[in-house]
Each structure stands twice: as C-alpha cells, then as structure tokens.
Design an enzyme around this catalytic site. Structure first.
Site, PDB file in Angstrom:
ATOM      1  N   HIS A   1      -1.372  43.119  16.578  1.00 60.45           N
ATOM      2  CA  HIS A   1      -1.187  41.703  16.934  1.00 60.45           C
ATOM      3  C   HIS A   1      -2.546  41.216  17.422  1.00 60.45           C
ATOM      4  O   HIS A   1      -3.273  41.984  18.072  1.00 60.45           O
ATOM      5  CB  HIS A   1      -0.226  41.519  18.105  1.00 60.45           C
ATOM      6  CG  HIS A   1       1.178  41.964  17.878  1.00 60.45           C
ATOM      7  ND1 HIS A   1       1.592  43.253  18.094  1.00 60.45           N
ATOM      8  CD2 HIS A   1       2.287  41.277  17.509  1.00 60.45           C
ATOM      9  CE1 HIS A   1       2.894  43.336  17.852  1.00 60.45           C
ATOM     10  NE2 HIS A   1       3.343  42.158  17.488  1.00 60.45           N
TER      11      HIS A   1
ATOM     12  N   GLU B   1       9.914  40.131   9.205  1.00 61.84           N
ATOM     13  CA  GLU B   1      10.515  41.334   9.796  1.00 61.84           C
ATOM     14  C   GLU B   1      11.820  40.953  10.493  1.00 61.84           C
ATOM     15  O   GLU B   1      11.802  40.390  11.588  1.00 61.84           O
ATOM     16  CB  GLU B   1       9.526  41.956  10.791  1.00 61.84           C
ATOM     17  CG  GLU B   1      10.055  43.238  11.406  1.00 61.84           C
ATOM     18  CD  GLU B   1       9.037  43.887  12.343  1.00 61.84           C
ATOM     19  OE1 GLU B   1       7.823  43.797  12.093  1.00 61.84           O
ATOM     20  OE2 GLU B   1       9.482  44.477  13.346  1.00 61.84           O
TER      21      GLU B   1
ATOM     22  N   GLU C   1      12.573  47.270   9.734  1.00 64.35           N
ATOM     23  CA  GLU C   1      12.388  48.219  10.845  1.00 64.35           C
ATOM     24  C   GLU C   1      13.715  48.924  11.103  1.00 64.35           C
ATOM     25  O   GLU C   1      14.748  48.276  11.313  1.00 64.35           O
ATOM     26  CB  GLU C   1      11.901  47.474  12.095  1.00 64.35           C
ATOM     27  CG  GLU C   1      11.770  48.412  13.282  1.00 64.35           C
ATOM     28  CD  GLU C   1      10.919  47.855  14.410  1.00 64.35           C
ATOM     29  OE1 GLU C   1       9.964  47.098  14.132  1.00 64.35           O
ATOM     30  OE2 GLU C   1      11.215  48.176  15.572  1.00 64.35           O
TER      31      GLU C   1
ATOM     32  N   HIS D   1      15.670  47.986  14.199  1.00 63.78           N
ATOM     33  CA  HIS D   1      16.235  46.633  14.075  1.00 63.78           C
ATOM     34  C   HIS D   1      17.491  46.681  13.203  1.00 63.78           C
ATOM     35  O   HIS D   1      18.456  45.962  13.442  1.00 63.78           O
ATOM     36  CB  HIS D   1      15.225  45.680  13.443  1.00 63.78           C
ATOM     37  CG  HIS D   1      14.001  45.449  14.277  1.00 63.78           C
ATOM     38  ND1 HIS D   1      12.961  44.637  13.874  1.00 63.78           N
ATOM     39  CD2 HIS D   1      13.640  45.909  15.491  1.00 63.78           C
ATOM     40  CE1 HIS D   1      12.015  44.616  14.798  1.00 63.78           C
ATOM     41  NE2 HIS D   1      12.404  45.391  15.791  1.00 63.78           N
TER      42      HIS D   1
ATOM     43  N   ASP E   1       8.834  49.463   9.087  1.00 65.61           N
ATOM     44  CA  ASP E   1       8.415  49.804  10.443  1.00 65.61           C
ATOM     45  C   ASP E   1       9.227  51.031  10.823  1.00 65.61           C
ATOM     46  O   ASP E   1      10.431  50.962  11.098  1.00 65.61           O
ATOM     47  CB  ASP E   1       8.648  48.636  11.420  1.00 65.61           C
ATOM     48  CG  ASP E   1       7.400  47.776  11.552  1.00 65.61           C
ATOM     49  OD1 ASP E   1       6.443  47.976  10.769  1.00 65.61           O
ATOM     50  OD2 ASP E   1       7.358  46.904  12.448  1.00 65.61           O
TER      51      ASP E   1
ATOM     52  N   ASP F   1      16.483  48.190  21.606  1.00 66.48           N
ATOM     53  CA  ASP F   1      15.385  48.611  20.739  1.00 66.48           C
ATOM     54  C   ASP F   1      14.550  49.662  21.467  1.00 66.48           C
ATOM     55  O   ASP F   1      13.693  49.326  22.272  1.00 66.48           O
ATOM     56  CB  ASP F   1      14.550  47.350  20.458  1.00 66.48           C
ATOM     57  CG  ASP F   1      13.673  47.466  19.241  1.00 66.48           C
ATOM     58  OD1 ASP F   1      13.843  48.427  18.491  1.00 66.48           O
ATOM     59  OD2 ASP F   1      12.835  46.576  19.048  1.00 66.48           O
TER      60      ASP F   1
ATOM     61  N   ASP G   1      12.639  51.978  19.968  1.00 64.89           N
ATOM     62  CA  ASP G   1      11.385  52.230  19.234  1.00 64.89           C
ATOM     63  C   ASP G   1      10.926  53.687  19.333  1.00 64.89           C
ATOM     64  O   ASP G   1       9.772  53.968  19.678  1.00 64.89           O
ATOM     65  CB  ASP G   1      10.264  51.320  19.761  1.00 64.89           C
ATOM     66  CG  ASP G   1      10.396  49.898  19.242  1.00 64.89           C
ATOM     67  OD1 ASP G   1      11.120  49.678  18.261  1.00 64.89           O
ATOM     68  OD2 ASP G   1       9.768  49.000  19.836  1.00 64.89           O
TER      69      ASP G   1
HETATM   70  C1  XUL Z   1       9.439  44.038  17.878  1.00 64.32           C
HETATM   71  C2  XUL Z   1       8.653  44.461  16.702  1.00 64.32           C
HETATM   72  C3  XUL Z   1       7.281  43.915  16.592  1.00 64.32           C
HETATM   73  C4  XUL Z   1       6.856  43.582  15.207  1.00 64.32           C
HETATM   74  C5  XUL Z   1       5.507  42.904  15.136  1.00 64.32           C
HETATM   75  O1  XUL Z   1      10.716  44.565  17.943  1.00 64.32           O
HETATM   76  O2  XUL Z   1       9.107  45.244  15.895  1.00 64.32           O
HETATM   77  O3  XUL Z   1       6.399  44.834  17.142  1.00 64.32           O
HETATM   78  O4  XUL Z   1       6.811  44.715  14.402  1.00 64.32           O
HETATM   79  O5  XUL Z   1       5.429  41.766  15.891  1.00 64.32           O
HETATM   80 CO    CO Z   2       8.346  46.106  14.127  1.00 61.95          CO
END
Ligand code: XUL
Ligand code: CO
Length: 481
Positions: A147, A277, A313, A316, A341, A352, A354
């Site tokens: 980002h 996304e 993702e 997600h 992702d 989330d 991650d």
């Molecule tokens: C948030 C997410 C972000 C995007 C990029 O859940 O996945 O990091 O991948 O903005």
């Molecule tokens: Co993401």
C-alpha cells in the site's frame, strides 16, 4: 451458526483491531540493527545485513529437518509443463511482513524488529525497504505487494505525502534491480480518519477527490516500479446501516471511480491488470464487494467487465460463507480469476485472522483451480498473511513464509497428481454424460424448448437417477495428498 454469530459480535471490537494492523504504532522499545554503531536516528543509508545468520533458503526435499529450507517448493522443477515458480509467482505483503506489529484491540505491539527505531520517518521507511529486499533475496521471492502508506509515511499535505512516497519508491526501484517487481500496488484508503465514510463511496465529495488523487499517485508508482497488477480493496466502501445510506448512489460513485481508474491506466500506459478484492465485511458491517459473484455482477452492471479481474483472498472467502475453492471457481468460470491473496482463517473464530496457509487439502483445492485456470499470470500468490501475535523471533518471518510456500507447493504436487491420474475428472465427466447425447447437446445450445422437453419426458417416463459418488470423489482426492 453459533460461530458465525460470535464472529459478528467480535467484529465490532475488531474494527479498531484491523486499523491497528495497518496503522503505524511507534510504541515499544527503540531498537536498531546491532552493527549500526549507534546511528539509528538517520540511518537509511545503512547497508548492513538485516537477517544475519539466515542463509538463502534452498530446496532440500521432503526428508529435510532444516526449518530454514524448502521441503516441497523447488522453484525450477517442472510440474505439468511449467516451473513451480511460474505456477506460484509468490509475493511478500509489505504491510504484514514489515509493518505488522502484533498489536490487537487488547494489547500493543509485540514485535520489535531489530531494524526498527520506533519512528515513522522517511529514513526509517527507507531502512525498512532495504530489509524487505534482503528478505526477498534470501527467501527467493521475486514479487512484493504494497500500500502507498505502508512504504512511506503520510505527510501533512497530499503534496508532502507524494514527495515522501517518491523518495522511498526511488530507493525501491534501485533495490529491485532487474529481477524483482511488485506483483501489485494499491492505495491505503481505510486507515486515515478522512476515509471513515468510505473513499469512493464517501458521502463527502472532497474525500472522493482525495481518494482519486491517492489512487492516481499509487498507480503512477506501481507503473514506475514495473508492477504487474493494481488492486482495489474497498475496506470502507460499504455501510454500517442502510438508514443513513443511499446505497444506489454510493455504488454509482464507486463505478465512476473505477471508470476513471481505467481511463487513467490507459492514459499513463500502465499495462497491469486492475483487480477488485472482494471481502464481505470488516471494517464495515457490509462491504460492497461482498464476494466474487457480487463483484462480478457489479462489473457487469456498470460495463466494467473486461477491464477488471478479481483478487480472491481465502480468508475473505470463508468470511463470506464460501470456501476459497468456491470463490476461485466462481471467479474462474466468469473469466475473472486474476490473483490470490494466499492466507487462511481459523475455523473457530469468525474474523479475518490472515494466517499463513498450512492445510494441504485446502491448498490442493486452490491449486486445482489454478491449474484449470492455466496459472495466474500476470497475477500470483500474495502472502496476505501475518505472524501470530506471539511469534516474535526474526526467524519466524522466514519460517512462516517457508511454511506457506511449501503448503502451496504441496498443493500443486497433489493437484497435478489428480490431474495426471484423471480418475476424478472422469468421475465428473461421467456424472454429466447424459448431456453428451444429441438431446443434451440441444439443451446446452439453448435449442430445446419446454414443449419439446415435455414430449421427451412423457416418452421416457420416470428418469433413472444415478449416484453422485461423493465419497468416492473424496477418496480419490485424499489419495492424492
Ligand atoms: C484486508 C486485505 C488488504 C488488501 C489490500 O483484509 O486483504 O490487505 O489485500 O488492501
Ligand atoms: Co488481501
């Protein structure tokens, strides 16, 4: 059901948690590299080693006990006609790997990497960028994702922010050399309070314009760095309640924003793919790009198909009540699978998390979609995944990425076995073989009307319905793992 409900309750608390993950937290002890000789304050030019003692990670095969080696990912090995590295196109997510602090809503940062000096200065941003490139080199990954505001601090004006970004990007360009590139770049349009009502869907015109300016600049730098894609994740493009929201107007604004992004991409000659996304919620209660099907319909309605693909993702996907495999297949059959992702959630929590993917079965399903898609290029696998709060050693950064890469590599090997064996493909083909008949072909060509079909139904009588063979399908799948 209970898990889902629990997840929603926790979601409110997590609004700030998510921000904490992206925000710069300058708390904690000041640290700096051991061999920096006390020049921490203004030390971006330091060219020492950030990961001393960690070698370049090599493939040692499944019998290796070395946790700093690949057991399954062998970059140059050819699988189904393509090198593993070309199937994977792995990428490191700068925001997690170099800006993740381990902070959560109940506690501050837990990670104090030796190269961090506790500031959010441009000098620190440059030093961190050097750490990123040493990491990429040692882990053997050729792509990175960022980002705008992860890599350079936000200034007090847009002009100042752009100048900071230019300075850090110039260094990144130099460090990239000819081999490394961004898999994608993006603009961070969710941390800064101005984006509290959204960016492209904000009720405030000035915010829409500011977001446009930020995306314009982020596209410029992604293009300058040779980025292969550009991502739009609309973290705050959604609503908390429809009572104060003109949803139709907000969606129209979002579409206008995307049309302008397409026009700007063409204007600057950026050849990368634009990616949306999807995510159903968090931080908003309802995010407009809920899932792949919702995003596809949005693109169709607003005449944007052909200009965008999707970045799926996995975490997600499960938040939206689907599996990652479902989302990948939905994107793929609509010609929209652009990037993954790569991460996973926790089946016992509803938000989330991650996490790095470690489930071989899930990885195999993911890779089946990737194989069916003929690969992901110009997309790839971006590790949008972070260390657990409790993992605080520098080597944990390596171990986590090695684990994620090996899991997906194992998934590729298993999926290739399934494809080569052909039994699962045959099971599916047989299941639908009645449609291979002349009348089936007529139906699939849209040439069989109800009157004709009624005639056939009367003639044939009660159809014989065969078994779906689900357990056999599962047995065949498992045997390839
Ligand atoms: C948030 C997410 C972000 C995007 C990029 O859940 O996945 O990091 O991948 O903005
Ligand atoms: Co993401």
């Amino acid at each position: 059901m209970n898990t889902m409900k629990g997840g929603r309750v926790v979601l409110l608390v997590l609004l700030c948690w998510n921000v904490a993950n992206f925000a710069v937290i300058a708390a904690g002890p000041q640290t700096c590299p051991a061999n920096l000789e006390g020049q921490c304050g203004d030390s971006e030019e330091w060219k020492g080693e950030f990961f001393p003692g960690i070698p370049k990670i090599k493939y040692e095969g499944p019998n290796s006990k070395n946790h700093l080696a690949f057991k399954w990912y062998n970059a140059e090995e050819v699988i189904l006609g393509k090198k593993m590295k070309d199937w994977m196109r792995f990428s490191v997510a700068f925001w997690h790997t170099f800006r993740g602090t381990g902070g959560d809503p109940f506690g501050g940062p837990t990670k104090f990497w030796p190269w961090e000096d506790g500031t959010n200065s441009v000098a620190m941003a440059k030093r961190r960028m050097r750490a990123n490139f040493e990491f990429l080199d040692k882990i053997g990954v050729d792509y990175w994702c960022f980002h705008d505001r992860d890599i350079a601090p936000e200034g007090s004006t847009l002009k100042e922010s752009n100048a900071y970004l230019d300075e850090v990007v110039a260094l990144a360009k130099e460090l990239q050399g000819s081999k490394i590139k961004p898999l994608w770049g993006t603009a961070q349009l969710f941390v800064q309070p101005r984006y509290m009502h959204g960016a492209a869907t904000s009720s405030e015109l000035g915010v829409y314009a500011y977001a446009a300016a930020q995306v314009k600049k982020a596209m410029d730098v992604t293009n300058y760095l040779g980025g292969e894609n550009y991502v739009f994740w609309g973290g705050r493009e959604g609503y908390q309640t429809l009572l104060n929201t003109d949803m139709e107007r907000e969606l129209n604004h979002l579409a206008s924003f995307f049309h302008s992004a397409v026009a700007y991409k063409k204007k600057i000659g950026f050849n990368g793919t634009l990616l949306i996304e999807p995510k159903p919620q968090e931080p908003t209660k309802h995010q407009y790009d809920w899932d792949a099907a919702t995003a596809a319909n949005f693109l169709r309605k607003y005449g944007l198909l052909g200009e965008f693909k999707l970045n799926i993702e996995c975490n997600h996907a499960t938040l939206s009540g689907h599996s990652c495999h479902h989302e990948l297949e939905t994107a793929r059959i609509n010609g929209l699978l652009g990037n993954i992702d790569a991460n996973t959630g926790d089946p016992q929590v509803g938000w989330d998390t991650d996490q790095f993917l470690t489930d071989i079965s899930e990885a195999t399903m993911v890779m089946l979609s990737v194989i069916r898609n003929g690969g992901l290029a110009p997309g790839g696998f971006n590790f949008d995944a972070k260390l657990r709060r409790e993992s605080t050693d520098v080597e944990d950064i390596f171990i986590a990425h090695i684990g994620g890469m090996d899991t997906l590599a194992r998934g590729l090997r298993s999926a290739a076995k399934l494809v080569e064996d052909g039994a699962l493909t045959e099971l599916v083909r047989k299941r639908y073989e009645s449609f291979d008949s002349d009348i089936g072909k007529k139906i699939e060509a849209g040439e069989a009307d109800f009157v004709f079909l009624e005639k056939k139904a009367l003639e044939w009588g009660e159809p014989k319905v065969p078994s779906a063979k689900q357990e056999l399908a599962e047995m065949l799948f498992q045997s390839a793992l």
